[in-house]
Structures are given as C-alpha cells and as structure tokens.
Enzyme design. Sequence first.
Site, PDB file in Angstrom:
ATOM      1  CB  VAL A  74      -0.998   0.020   1.185  1.00  0.00           C
ATOM      2  CG1 VAL A  74      -2.027  -1.088   1.038  1.00  0.00           C
ATOM      3  CG2 VAL A  74      -0.272  -0.049   2.526  1.00  0.00           C
ATOM      4  CE1 TYR A 165      -1.376   0.002  14.634  1.00  0.00           C
ATOM      5  CE2 TYR A 165      -2.327   0.753  16.699  1.00  0.00           C
ATOM      6  CZ  TYR A 165      -2.401  -0.020  15.562  1.00  0.00           C
ATOM      7  OH  TYR A 165      -3.487  -0.818  15.347  1.00  0.00           O
ATOM      8  CB  ALA A 168      -0.167   6.129  11.729  1.00  0.00           C
ATOM      9  CE  LYS A 169      -4.176   1.548  12.889  1.00  0.00           C
ATOM     10  NZ  LYS A 169      -4.685   1.059  11.568  1.00  0.00           N
TER      11      LYS A 169
END
Length: 302
Positions: A74, A165, A168-169
């Site tokens: 991706v 993480y 980004a989330k």
Amino acid sequence: MTIRFDGQVAIVTGAGGGLGREHALALAARGAKVVVNDLGGARDGSGGSATAAEAVVAEIEAAGGEAIANAASVTDFAAVQAMVDQAVAKWGRVDILVNNAGVLRDKSFAKMELDDFRFVVDVHLMGAVNCTKAVWEIMRQQNYGRIVMTTSSSGLYGNFGQANYGAAKMALVGFMQTLAIEGGKNDIRVNSLAPTAHTRMTEDLGAALPLEALEPSLVTPGLLYLVSRDAPTRAILAAGAGGFERAYVTLTQGVHITGADAPEQVAAQFEAISNRDAEIVPEMGAAQGMIELTKAQQAHGA
C-alpha cells in the site's frame, strides 16, 4: 433487512490474515466480489509473499464466491493503482475500500528510531491515502462509494510504546473527517473502525487478553454496516468481543478571555473551559471559529 453486497466490488487491504481476512470472507459471503490484498510481509513490514492473499482467495472460491489476490504494498502508489485497474478491468467498478493494512514497530518514544516512526506512518496513513486516491475518482463517477479507515484506541486515546502507531491511527480520523465532507455530494461515505481483536498484531499481549473473546470475526459485523448501502458517514465505530461503541471528537462551549492577564485567566478558568455541558460534535472545523467569534461578539455587546 439483510445487508448484502451483490453486484458490488470490494478491495480489502491487509486481508491475508486476522481482521482483513474476516472482512474479505464476510463481504464475499454476502455477495461482493473481493480483491484480497496482502503484501504477505512480517508484522513489522519486512518481507513479502502473495501466499497469504491467495489462501484467502481459495477459501472464498471454495465457498462459491469470486475473488482475486493482490500482493501490492500500500506504500507503492503505482502498485496500488495497478491493483485498482485490475479490479476495474475484471469487474468494471469499485464500490468498497477497506483500508486495513498495517504494521507495528512498538517502542517507547525515547528508544524509537525515526525510521520506525516514519515507516509506520507511511503504511497506515499514506497506505490509506494511496488506496483512497486510486479509487476516489471511480467512486465520484459512479456517485457511490464506501470507504473505511482502520483507526485504533491507541490513536484515539494513546497507548504506551505506540507513538508512531497512535499518530498514524489518529491521522486517519482526520483524513476521514474531510473525505466525508468532500465525498458527500457523490454518496461516498467514509467511516473509521477501531477494532479490538486478537491477531498477530497483538500476539505479544496474549497473557493479558481473554483471547477466546477477541475473535476478529466479532469485529466484522461493524465493518459490514459501515460499508453497506445504508451506512452512516463520519462515524468512528469501536468494536471488539461483541461490543460496539461510538467515539466522537467533541468541542466544549468554553469561555471568552482577553486582556493582559489572559494567560493567567486561561489557567484560572481551565475547569470552566473544560466543562462538557452543551459540548458539540462539530459538522466541520469551522465550528470552532464560529463558537469563538460568537463569544467575542457577546463579550463586546454586538
């Protein structure tokens, strides 16, 4: 009314195992043709093989469904565009995109290398951006689309060792907010799913989690609703162990403060600023400015 996806085409990233696999199997079982995308790498993003995706396609076909495997990363827009082109060439459209692909490189921020921060953001955030960009014009032309971002409680509320993480989330929620506004006139509905499930992403936490209660399949019903014809838009749906909750980004009414001692007044009135009575969920970012200007006008007798 039963949720069905007959005649629709779905792309699910990170669908070689865990949540993505459950999403792909469930969409296919309810009539969708599915692109099963998975790089087939390790949990930290290293390596790659199409085997995982092909195994899920075999499961779907054995159950009488239609699916194709794709091993694009991706993070590679050209490969993502080729994946979308492959789906359109085979089935003529793309109705659903589930941005599920992800990696973990957990460490406390003090010990985290910037390359590990950048890579996790690249996979989760830019991976979703790449996939969404590749389908966006197709969905606009169709006047139909359903897109789900996979966010996390680690982004919404924080979690030790997951600064990369979590960043980004939470960024994916911001991405959703604007896309839902821009896609509205073309019936493109964009939502976020915050799952709690035991997958290889959480295997290190095994002793702390009641694993039998955290089957990924218990999250997927929420996903199916978020990509259905009657889906909401701009929703953050939390799901796990059969529980479903909704998270919101809210705004308090606050107070109006000016003058030379404004910093001290912010400190003195911080409890009032934080008061959640009459808090709102803004329809768009401009709501903040409107609340602030209204308070200013009221303070000056306008």
